[in-house]
Design an enzyme around this catalytic site. Structure first.
Site, PDB file in Angstrom:
ATOM      1  N   ASN A 171       0.359  18.667 -20.592  1.00  0.00           N
ATOM      2  CA  ASN A 171       0.046  17.670 -21.617  1.00  0.00           C
ATOM      3  C   ASN A 171      -0.006  18.273 -23.015  1.00  0.00           C
ATOM      4  OD1 ASN A 171      -0.233  15.553 -19.769  1.00  0.00           O
ATOM      5  ND2 ASN A 171      -2.287  16.258 -19.240  1.00  0.00           N
TER       6      ASN A 171
ATOM      7  N   GLU B  87      10.292  17.972 -24.616  1.00  0.00           N
ATOM      8  CA  GLU B  87       9.625  18.377 -23.368  1.00  0.00           C
ATOM      9  C   GLU B  87      10.161  19.735 -22.881  1.00  0.00           C
ATOM     10  OE1 GLU B  87       6.995  16.757 -22.411  1.00  0.00           O
ATOM     11  OE2 GLU B  87       7.250  14.594 -22.706  1.00  0.00           O
TER      12      GLU B  87
ATOM     13  N   HIS C  96       8.473   8.565 -27.125  1.00  0.00           N
ATOM     14  CA  HIS C  96       7.469   9.450 -26.523  1.00  0.00           C
ATOM     15  C   HIS C  96       7.736  10.919 -26.919  1.00  0.00           C
ATOM     16  CE1 HIS C  96       4.659  11.074 -23.587  1.00  0.00           C
ATOM     17  NE2 HIS C  96       5.638  11.827 -23.103  1.00  0.00           N
TER      18      HIS C  96
ATOM     19  N   ARG D  46       0.810  -1.239   0.000  1.00  0.00           N
ATOM     20  CA  ARG D  46       0.000   0.000   0.000  1.00  0.00           C
ATOM     21  C   ARG D  46       0.835   1.278   0.000  1.00  0.00           C
ATOM     22  NH1 ARG D  46      -3.176  -3.125   3.612  1.00  0.00           N
ATOM     23  NH2 ARG D  46      -4.836  -4.114   2.423  1.00  0.00           N
TER      24      ARG D  46
ATOM     25  N   HIS E 139       0.400  16.226 -26.139  1.00  0.00           N
ATOM     26  CA  HIS E 139       0.360  14.816 -25.734  1.00  0.00           C
ATOM     27  C   HIS E 139      -0.869  14.068 -26.248  1.00  0.00           C
ATOM     28  CE1 HIS E 139       3.688  16.017 -23.278  1.00  0.00           C
ATOM     29  NE2 HIS E 139       3.770  14.875 -22.628  1.00  0.00           N
TER      30      HIS E 139
ATOM     31  N   ARG F 293      -2.247  21.868 -14.204  1.00  0.00           N
ATOM     32  CA  ARG F 293      -1.284  20.807 -14.569  1.00  0.00           C
ATOM     33  C   ARG F 293      -1.593  20.202 -15.939  1.00  0.00           C
ATOM     34  NH1 ARG F 293       1.564  16.036 -10.910  1.00  0.00           N
ATOM     35  NH2 ARG F 293       2.761  15.215 -12.649  1.00  0.00           N
TER      36      ARG F 293
ATOM     37  N   HIS G 196       0.061  10.805 -27.834  1.00  0.00           N
ATOM     38  CA  HIS G 196      -0.332   9.495 -27.298  1.00  0.00           C
ATOM     39  C   HIS G 196      -1.060   8.675 -28.369  1.00  0.00           C
ATOM     40  CE1 HIS G 196      -0.174  10.756 -22.769  1.00  0.00           C
ATOM     41  NE2 HIS G 196       1.009  10.564 -23.294  1.00  0.00           N
TER      42      HIS G 196
ATOM     43  N   GLU H 291      -3.809  17.363 -10.988  1.00  0.00           N
ATOM     44  CA  GLU H 291      -4.301  17.748 -12.310  1.00  0.00           C
ATOM     45  C   GLU H 291      -5.804  18.043 -12.341  1.00  0.00           C
ATOM     46  OE1 GLU H 291      -2.237  15.873 -15.618  1.00  0.00           O
ATOM     47  OE2 GLU H 291      -4.069  16.077 -16.796  1.00  0.00           O
TER      48      GLU H 291
ATOM     49  N   LYS I 103       8.139  22.877 -14.034  1.00  0.00           N
ATOM     50  CA  LYS I 103       7.286  21.743 -13.676  1.00  0.00           C
ATOM     51  C   LYS I 103       6.965  21.758 -12.176  1.00  0.00           C
ATOM     52  CE  LYS I 103       5.961  17.096 -14.256  1.00  0.00           C
ATOM     53  NZ  LYS I 103       6.013  15.872 -15.009  1.00  0.00           N
TER      54      LYS I 103
ATOM     55  N   LYS J 110       3.679  11.448 -11.133  1.00  0.00           N
ATOM     56  CA  LYS J 110       2.819  10.615 -11.980  1.00  0.00           C
ATOM     57  C   LYS J 110       3.556   9.320 -12.250  1.00  0.00           C
ATOM     58  CE  LYS J 110      -0.076  13.789 -14.606  1.00  0.00           C
ATOM     59  NZ  LYS J 110      -0.408  14.280 -15.960  1.00  0.00           N
TER      60      LYS J 110
HETATM   61  P1  NAD Z   1      13.108   5.387 -21.788  1.00  0.00           P
HETATM   62  O1  NAD Z   1      12.951   5.260 -20.348  1.00  0.00           O
HETATM   63  O2  NAD Z   1      12.606   4.301 -22.656  1.00  0.00           O
HETATM   64  O3  NAD Z   1      14.647   5.648 -22.113  1.00  0.00           O
HETATM   65  C1  NAD Z   1      15.039   5.805 -23.449  1.00  0.00           C
HETATM   66  C2  NAD Z   1      16.172   4.833 -23.828  1.00  0.00           C
HETATM   67  O4  NAD Z   1      17.404   5.339 -23.353  1.00  0.00           O
HETATM   68  C3  NAD Z   1      16.031   3.447 -23.253  1.00  0.00           C
HETATM   69  O5  NAD Z   1      16.502   2.506 -24.184  1.00  0.00           O
HETATM   70  C4  NAD Z   1      16.960   3.502 -22.036  1.00  0.00           C
HETATM   71  O6  NAD Z   1      17.422   2.235 -21.648  1.00  0.00           O
HETATM   72  C5  NAD Z   1      18.075   4.346 -22.571  1.00  0.00           C
HETATM   73  N1  NAD Z   1      18.842   5.079 -21.585  1.00  0.00           N
HETATM   74  C6  NAD Z   1      18.392   5.685 -20.465  1.00  0.00           C
HETATM   75  N2  NAD Z   1      19.356   6.397 -19.900  1.00  0.00           N
HETATM   76  C7  NAD Z   1      20.456   6.221 -20.655  1.00  0.00           C
HETATM   77  C8  NAD Z   1      21.778   6.715 -20.591  1.00  0.00           C
HETATM   78  N3  NAD Z   1      22.152   7.590 -19.663  1.00  0.00           N
HETATM   79  N4  NAD Z   1      22.666   6.315 -21.524  1.00  0.00           N
HETATM   80  C9  NAD Z   1      22.286   5.465 -22.518  1.00  0.00           C
HETATM   81  N5  NAD Z   1      21.047   4.988 -22.661  1.00  0.00           N
HETATM   82  C10 NAD Z   1      20.140   5.364 -21.729  1.00  0.00           C
HETATM   83  O7  NAD Z   1      12.410   6.731 -22.337  1.00  0.00           O
HETATM   84  P2  NAD Z   1      12.289   8.211 -21.744  1.00  0.00           P
HETATM   85  O8  NAD Z   1      12.238   9.089 -22.926  1.00  0.00           O
HETATM   86  O9  NAD Z   1      13.264   8.477 -20.692  1.00  0.00           O
HETATM   87  O10 NAD Z   1      10.857   8.200 -21.048  1.00  0.00           O
HETATM   88  C11 NAD Z   1       9.684   8.001 -21.794  1.00  0.00           C
HETATM   89  C12 NAD Z   1       8.613   7.509 -20.861  1.00  0.00           C
HETATM   90  O11 NAD Z   1       8.353   8.497 -19.879  1.00  0.00           O
HETATM   91  C13 NAD Z   1       7.304   7.229 -21.559  1.00  0.00           C
HETATM   92  O12 NAD Z   1       6.797   6.005 -21.125  1.00  0.00           O
HETATM   93  C14 NAD Z   1       6.412   8.355 -21.095  1.00  0.00           C
HETATM   94  O13 NAD Z   1       5.058   7.996 -21.060  1.00  0.00           O
HETATM   95  C15 NAD Z   1       6.953   8.637 -19.738  1.00  0.00           C
HETATM   96  N6  NAD Z   1       6.678   9.986 -19.224  1.00  0.00           N
HETATM   97  C16 NAD Z   1       6.165  10.096 -17.989  1.00  0.00           C
HETATM   98  C17 NAD Z   1       5.930  11.343 -17.453  1.00  0.00           C
HETATM   99  C18 NAD Z   1       5.441  11.472 -16.034  1.00  0.00           C
HETATM  100  O14 NAD Z   1       5.079  12.579 -15.626  1.00  0.00           O
HETATM  101  N7  NAD Z   1       5.449  10.420 -15.257  1.00  0.00           N
HETATM  102  C19 NAD Z   1       6.200  12.489 -18.195  1.00  0.00           C
HETATM  103  C20 NAD Z   1       6.731  12.336 -19.463  1.00  0.00           C
HETATM  104  C21 NAD Z   1       6.968  11.071 -19.979  1.00  0.00           C
HETATM  105  N1  GLY Z   2       4.008  15.086 -18.008  1.00  0.00           N
HETATM  106  C1  GLY Z   2       2.737  15.553 -17.566  1.00  0.00           C
HETATM  107  C2  GLY Z   2       2.635  15.743 -16.095  1.00  0.00           C
HETATM  108  O1  GLY Z   2       3.507  15.413 -15.340  1.00  0.00           O
HETATM  109  O2  GLY Z   2       1.652  16.247 -15.641  1.00  0.00           O
END
Ligand code: NAD
Ligand code: GLY
Length: 369
Positions: A251, A191, A271, A127, A254, A247, A258, A243, A233, A149
């Site tokens: 998006n 971003e 992404h 939990r 997005h 907030r 998406h 949100e 942010k 998030k």
């Molecule tokens: P990712 O986590 O897939 O990383 C991208 C690639 O880079 C992967 O292959 C990873 O293994 C590699 N990598 C990571 N760090 C590295 C480094 N230092 N050196 C070499 N390779 C490295 O993608 P991302 O772009 O970091 O994140 C995208 C995800 O984040 C999506 O799923 C998206 O929905 C999510 N997201 C979430 C939020 C939130 O608020 N929670 C906001 C924006 C995006």
């Molecule tokens: N990336 C959108 C949020 O964190 O609200």
């Protein structure tokens, strides 16, 4: 190599936490030590990041000299296509096998995929347990690691399963970007551009002037981009953690993005690439509404191109496909699509008041190119 670190606070009352930004921070275990309250830790990472950075983090943790300290790690498969509940279950399996209790701390070492899944596991395990974000991609450093998030994808919709769960701290080591592939760096720049477009016109102009330095990873420029993004942010999250209002502006781009990610199969479009194309589409619609000028749209397109990002979605995706996916967006209420659009460069609104005809024109324009 270490350099002075900068600290920002995400101000959420008793759930407030620091964001540390600096070079060489993955080695600075003392930072982690301040935020680990129990005697158990599990570092969650993936098969790409583990050979690069896991040992550094584990060595640092071992150096903390906490009596009876248990440090475990879990290496997951890499990729957006693994961001689903079955993978989160692997985290639960490992936590249970290693007998982690409610005082454990999970550490997410990786990009947004690892951060979102580890955060979600932390939200649900017994939990809710503590977790720390150690983001290693530009995208995760400027966006996903901040704000709480967490979650996973569903075959029918991106990030549809999740929870709000804030980390104990965010440790951003700018050095880790040196191993990041250029395509991933561009995805992160999307971003950063987003913050400029929705709330910080000065940042947008600064990006126009300095995009090459950022793509070359010039240290001061990268640190500044991360700091300004996290500051923006943190301010928005502090004003509207769950949100209910402002907030939603985060998006921007997005809803279109998406749709692309879901239709193309998770991981085929990054992404950030999908968000880049989505921002170009949102800008096009904002122009059709008479809010942005042609010059504004051109500047946005030029910056996206200079960042190595696509301007439009995949050729094979037609308006009807976008609309089907856009109906599943989390901002849809009573069947009405709501979008983030730009009234000016640096000023965004959430609106459903754009007219179906104009949206159709934007989507058709994208499909025709
Ligand atoms: P990712 O986590 O897939 O990383 C991208 C690639 O880079 C992967 O292959 C990873 O293994 C590699 N990598 C990571 N760090 C590295 C480094 N230092 N050196 C070499 N390779 C490295 O993608 P991302 O772009 O970091 O994140 C995208 C995800 O984040 C999506 O799923 C998206 O929905 C999510 N997201 C979430 C939020 C939130 O608020 N929670 C906001 C924006 C995006
Ligand atoms: N990336 C959108 C949020 O964190 O609200």
């Amino acid at each position: 190599m270490t350099s002075p670190q900068q600290t920002l606070i995400v101000d959420l009352g008793d759930r407030s936490y620091p964001i540390y930004i600096g070079s060489g921070l993955l080695q600075q275990s003392a930072l982690l030590g301040q935020h680990i309250t129990g005697k158990q830790v599990m570092v969650v990472t993936n098969s790409t990041i583990a050979p690069l950075y896991l040992q550094t983090v584990l060595d640092g943790l071992k150096g903390l000299k906490i009596e009876g300290f248990q440090v475990d790690s879990l290496v997951l498969e890499d990729g957006e296509k693994h961001k689903h509940l079955d993978t989160v279950n692997l985290i639960f399996d490992h936590l249970l096998r290693q007998r982690h209790n409610r005082t454990t701390t999970l550490i997410a070492l990786g990009g947004g995929v690892i951060g979102d899944m580890t955060g979600y596991a932390a939200a649900a395990y017994q939990r809710g347990v503590n977790f720390i974000q150690m983001p290693t991609t530009l995208l995760s450093q400027v966006d996903s690691s901040v704000g709480g998030k967490t979650g996973v994808n569903h075959p029918l919709g991106k990030n549809m399963i999740g929870a709000f769960h804030q980390p104990q701290c965010v440790v951003i080591d700018t050095e880790s970007l040196k191993t990041l592939p250029p395509r991933e760096l561009s995805a992160g720049l999307a971003e950063v551009i987003k913050y400029g477009l929705i709330a910080q016109p000065d940042l947008f102009v600064w990006l126009e002037q300095n995009i090459e330095q950022l793509r070359q990873l010039a240290p001061q420029f990268i640190s500044q981009a991360i700091y300004q993004s996290c500051e923006c942010k943190a301010r928005i999250v502090a004003a509207d953690e769950r949100e209910q209002g402002v907030r939603a502006l985060l998006n921007f781009g997005h809803t279109f993005g998406h749709a692309i990610e879901t239709e193309m199969g998770y991981g085929n479009w990054l992404h950030g690439e999908a968000v880049g194309a989505g921002m170009a589409m949102a800008a096009d619609l904002s122009y059709r509404l008479g809010w942005l000028t042609k010059l504004d749209v051109q500047r946005i397109q030029d910056l996206l191109t200079a960042s190595g990002l696509p301007l439009w979605g995949p050729e094979q995706m037609h308006a009807i496909t976008y609309l089907q996916h856009m109906q599943v967006d989390k901002k849809v209420t009573d069947g009405t699509i709501r979008l983030i659009l730009l009234q000016h460069l640096g000023e965004a609104v959430v609106t459903s008041d754009f007219g179906h005809e104009l949206l159709q024109q934007t989507l058709q324009q994208c499909s025709d190119i």
